[in-house]
Design a protein around this motif. Sequence first.
Motif, PDB file in Angstrom:
ATOM      1  N   VAL A 312     -39.626  23.614 -26.560  1.00 13.20           N
ATOM      2  CA  VAL A 312     -39.648  25.138 -25.868  1.00 13.20           C
ATOM      3  C   VAL A 312     -38.344  25.525 -25.270  1.00 13.20           C
ATOM      4  N   GLU A 313     -37.682  24.418 -25.118  1.00 16.01           N
ATOM      5  CA  GLU A 313     -36.427  24.685 -24.137  1.00 16.01           C
ATOM      6  C   GLU A 313     -35.196  24.969 -25.001  1.00 16.01           C
ATOM      7  N   PRO A 314     -34.474  26.116 -25.357  1.00 18.75           N
ATOM      8  CA  PRO A 314     -33.285  25.990 -26.084  1.00 18.75           C
ATOM      9  C   PRO A 314     -32.237  25.422 -25.608  1.00 18.75           C
ATOM     10  N   GLN A 315     -32.080  25.025 -24.178  1.00 18.89           N
ATOM     11  CA  GLN A 315     -31.059  24.234 -23.663  1.00 18.89           C
ATOM     12  C   GLN A 315     -31.092  22.833 -23.822  1.00 18.89           C
ATOM     13  N   GLU A 316     -32.346  22.333 -24.560  1.00 17.55           N
ATOM     14  CA  GLU A 316     -32.198  20.994 -24.711  1.00 17.55           C
ATOM     15  C   GLU A 316     -31.607  20.557 -25.933  1.00 17.55           C
ATOM     16  N   ILE A 317     -31.408  21.596 -26.704  1.00 18.94           N
ATOM     17  CA  ILE A 317     -30.923  21.330 -28.129  1.00 18.94           C
ATOM     18  C   ILE A 317     -29.481  20.802 -28.185  1.00 18.94           C
ATOM     19  N   ASP A 318     -28.909  19.922 -28.849  1.00 21.09           N
ATOM     20  CA  ASP A 318     -27.611  19.494 -28.966  1.00 21.09           C
ATOM     21  C   ASP A 318     -27.141  18.757 -27.642  1.00 21.09           C
ATOM     22  N   VAL A 319     -28.135  18.238 -26.686  1.00 21.40           N
ATOM     23  CA  VAL A 319     -27.665  17.795 -25.283  1.00 21.40           C
ATOM     24  C   VAL A 319     -26.837  16.488 -25.609  1.00 21.40           C
ATOM     25  N   ASN A 320     -27.155  15.390 -26.230  1.00 25.17           N
ATOM     26  CA  ASN A 320     -26.406  14.367 -26.614  1.00 25.17           C
ATOM     27  C   ASN A 320     -25.759  14.279 -28.063  1.00 25.17           C
ATOM     28  N   VAL A 321     -26.379  14.750 -28.890  1.00 25.73           N
ATOM     29  CA  VAL A 321     -26.128  14.535 -30.326  1.00 25.73           C
ATOM     30  C   VAL A 321     -26.344  15.873 -30.870  1.00 25.73           C
ATOM     31  N   PRO A 322     -25.659  16.334 -32.051  1.00 24.76           N
ATOM     32  CA  PRO A 322     -25.988  17.439 -32.794  1.00 24.76           C
ATOM     33  C   PRO A 322     -27.252  17.452 -33.264  1.00 24.76           C
ATOM     34  N   ILE A 323     -28.026  18.709 -33.160  1.00 20.63           N
ATOM     35  CA  ILE A 323     -29.620  18.455 -33.857  1.00 20.63           C
ATOM     36  C   ILE A 323     -29.367  19.265 -35.231  1.00 20.63           C
ATOM     37  N   ALA A 324     -29.812  18.555 -36.256  1.00 19.81           N
ATOM     38  CA  ALA A 324     -29.596  19.246 -37.439  1.00 19.81           C
ATOM     39  C   ALA A 324     -30.572  20.580 -37.743  1.00 19.81           C
ATOM     40  N   ALA A 325     -31.649  20.471 -36.985  1.00 19.90           N
ATOM     41  CA  ALA A 325     -32.679  21.493 -37.202  1.00 19.90           C
ATOM     42  C   ALA A 325     -33.363  21.773 -35.855  1.00 19.90           C
ATOM     43  N   PRO A 326     -33.070  22.500 -35.111  1.00 18.57           N
ATOM     44  CA  PRO A 326     -33.564  22.756 -34.003  1.00 18.57           C
ATOM     45  C   PRO A 326     -34.951  23.660 -34.134  1.00 18.57           C
ATOM     46  N   VAL A 327     -36.221  23.546 -33.691  1.00 22.59           N
ATOM     47  CA  VAL A 327     -37.192  24.465 -33.640  1.00 22.59           C
ATOM     48  C   VAL A 327     -37.438  24.902 -32.316  1.00 22.59           C
ATOM     49  N   VAL A 328     -36.817  25.894 -31.752  1.00 24.58           N
ATOM     50  CA  VAL A 328     -37.234  26.426 -30.363  1.00 24.58           C
ATOM     51  C   VAL A 328     -38.259  27.312 -30.214  1.00 24.58           C
ATOM     52  N   GLY A 329     -39.345  27.013 -29.585  1.00 24.48           N
ATOM     53  CA  GLY A 329     -40.584  27.611 -29.269  1.00 24.48           C
ATOM     54  C   GLY A 329     -41.627  26.963 -28.961  1.00 24.48           C
ATOM     55  N   ASP A 330     -42.737  27.532 -28.717  1.00 25.12           N
ATOM     56  CA  ASP A 330     -43.940  26.760 -28.169  1.00 25.12           C
ATOM     57  C   ASP A 330     -44.451  25.798 -29.328  1.00 25.12           C
ATOM     58  N   MET A 331     -45.137  24.761 -28.795  1.00 26.76           N
ATOM     59  CA  MET A 331     -45.222  23.637 -29.899  1.00 26.76           C
ATOM     60  C   MET A 331     -46.341  23.850 -30.773  1.00 26.76           C
ATOM     61  N   GLY A 332     -47.457  24.657 -30.193  1.00 25.64           N
ATOM     62  CA  GLY A 332     -48.604  24.963 -31.167  1.00 25.64           C
ATOM     63  C   GLY A 332     -48.110  25.813 -32.179  1.00 25.64           C
ATOM     64  N   LEU A 333     -47.406  27.089 -31.902  1.00 28.36           N
ATOM     65  CA  LEU A 333     -46.768  27.961 -32.957  1.00 28.36           C
ATOM     66  C   LEU A 333     -45.902  27.268 -33.923  1.00 28.36           C
ATOM     67  N   ALA A 334     -44.825  26.223 -33.270  1.00 30.68           N
ATOM     68  CA  ALA A 334     -44.090  25.719 -34.188  1.00 30.68           C
ATOM     69  C   ALA A 334     -44.802  24.869 -35.254  1.00 30.68           C
ATOM     70  N   LEU A 335     -45.834  24.069 -34.874  1.00 25.38           N
ATOM     71  CA  LEU A 335     -46.300  23.417 -35.746  1.00 25.38           C
ATOM     72  C   LEU A 335     -47.216  24.111 -36.640  1.00 25.38           C
ATOM     73  N   ASP A 336     -47.684  25.138 -36.451  1.00 30.33           N
ATOM     74  CA  ASP A 336     -48.454  25.975 -37.181  1.00 30.33           C
ATOM     75  C   ASP A 336     -47.789  26.467 -38.509  1.00 30.33           C
ATOM     76  N   ALA A 337     -46.375  26.954 -38.036  1.00 32.24           N
ATOM     77  CA  ALA A 337     -45.464  27.493 -38.889  1.00 32.24           C
ATOM     78  C   ALA A 337     -44.681  26.140 -39.949  1.00 32.24           C
ATOM     79  N   ILE A 338     -44.624  24.916 -39.124  1.00 36.69           N
ATOM     80  CA  ILE A 338     -44.250  24.028 -40.051  1.00 36.69           C
ATOM     81  C   ILE A 338     -45.362  23.433 -41.164  1.00 36.69           C
ATOM     82  N   LEU A 339     -46.463  23.461 -40.567  1.00 30.38           N
ATOM     83  CA  LEU A 339     -47.638  23.124 -41.488  1.00 30.38           C
ATOM     84  C   LEU A 339     -47.700  23.995 -42.660  1.00 30.38           C
TER      85      LEU A 339
END
Length: 577
Positions: A312-339
């Motif tokens: 849910v936290e955009p500032q968590e992305i790329d903290v220590n290594v590059p993230i190939a696919a960040p999905v920033v948002g609420d976990m429930g809505l992100a999982l709905d969209a991914i499923l």
Amino acid sequence: MTTNTPASNTPKFPEQVTGMYVLARALKNIGIETVYGLVGIPITEAAYMIQGQGIRFVGFRHEQQAGMAAATDGFLTKKPGVLMTVSSLGFMNGLTATANATVNCYPMIQISGASDPKMVDMNMGTYEQLDQFNTAKPVVKAAFRCNRAEDIPSAVARAYRAAVSGRPGGVYIDMTTPALGQVMNMEDAEKLLYQPVDMYSPVAPNKEAVDRAVEILTSAKRPAILLGKGAAYAQVDDKIKTLIEKYNIPYLPMSMAKGLMPDAGPLSALSCRSTIMQQADVVMIIGARLNWMLSFGKGKWNPEMKFIQLDVEPQEIDVNVPIAAPVVGDMGLALDAILDKLSTVKMNADPAWLTSLQAETKEKDSKFQARLAANKDAMPMDHWTAIGAIKPIIESNPDIILVNEGANTLDDTRDAVDMSLPRHRIDCATWAIMGMGMGSAIGAAVSTGKQVVAVEGDSAFGFSGMDFSTICRFKLPVTVIILNNGGIYNGVGVPMDQTTDPAPTTLDINARYDKLGEAFGAQTYYVQTPDELTKALTESIASKKPCLINVQLAADSGKESGHIGYLNPAPLQNIKV
Ligand code: ADP
Ligand code: TPW
Ligand code: MG
């Protein structure tokens, strides 16, 4: 001139009330069911008012533990846990827990009585003077200073929103004596109250991010899912189960995500942590951070690894290594969209990947069983003997919430005891702190009504032990097990030649913690063998009463820093390991 505790501010009951009444009503209005705290000037009457509103007030012996309880309540319920403290040291004692909550993404609100800021700012030496607002600010997610009773309802509503929205965390309200003591007509006080709506507004990730994540996941030959306590917190258990089971993806839980999916399930890769780090080609991180606990996502990890990260936290992305696919948002809505998207495409995982992980799991598990069996009859007991007795009892009572802290006591219990239900394991978490045990046990028991077993190192217990009395006063169904090896890591530290004092790591191998339990009327046990421990724990759980079990271990059981000795800048040579 305003004084700190204006005696002239006595309201004429029942027509008149104070800011404390407004605070109690505002908390009630917003749905707070429990306040954890420790009273004194200037909040004592507020606590009574809170009880008067039908809110439970759980009074502690130390504010840090009240704060740990509030934080655990927040983690388990997704509603902010509320801590109430007095000014100065009470505030500071509680702030340690609020800071810990912020670090761990637990929603909580610390409301502290505070001296009149006009006097604090002029350094006039008022009662318990401290600039609490500015002291709290760097370690909390948001801070408010409330000087007028009129502002209390909005302070409470805004603190609530700040605690639960986006990345959850600890929020501070400086509730000053002018606000608490302000007298007003009841009628006017009631008019201040309003019903805030839509307290948590989930934000959906964007479509491109979801498509990118699904493309990478489906391209994987050796995919895995890493579950963190953010995934447990989000209460999206069914969606995670669907993602894992429908697409056959092996999963690895962080310690407080254990049980979100069963540790002993067919897709569990709990025993294959290194293999996943080294050999997976795509890892989907769900509600976890690539921090020290995961070697920052580098070094031991496959350098070709593609990370997908749901947070849910955009500032968590790329903290220590590059993230190939960040999905920033609420976990429930992100999982709905991914499923949703996944149902239109195909996975390409190599079936041999799962088979090899399952074979490795089988092999590692049998080695682990052999290790437990080898230590089964050690006398005096060591950590493994004791945990070998605890393991089957906790595993056959899956609805018990397990609280766990210590070094070896933490590591060995976490590794040995399989969890099978979400949010049933609470431990010292991101900061690896000692001193969460009694508070978290109380917060878990009060907020869920469930039984709790706390497995504590003897040192760990010392940080919060006095609040065992709170467990007893509130008659909570909590069993505290103390693994006494007489010290921090173990009880065989050798003092330096220059002193006759005990070694810095040495505590008391002969301490009878059970007698401490007796002092508060608990059911207590002193056990020296695994059979005695089995009997004591079985009886304790059946009693549903406050119980304390002192488990006598050998003083040489345990090694320095448990499993994280590698983090020591330079381990001392004279600590026997
Ligand atoms: P662990 O210690 O288990 O690895 P962390 O506390 O490091 O877990 O990480 C938890 C992560 O979960 C944080 O980065 C936090 O922002 C995220 N998180 C918490 N709640 C939610 C939520 N509702 N939706 C999405 N992400 C969340
Ligand atoms: C607030 C440092 C890490 S682990 C530990 C301490 C004091 C205690 C380990 O001994 P215990 O367990 O609990 O008896 P065991 O089985 O290994 O013997 N202060 C704080 N947090 C931390 N982490 C420490 C000190 C520490
Ligand atoms: Mg110890």
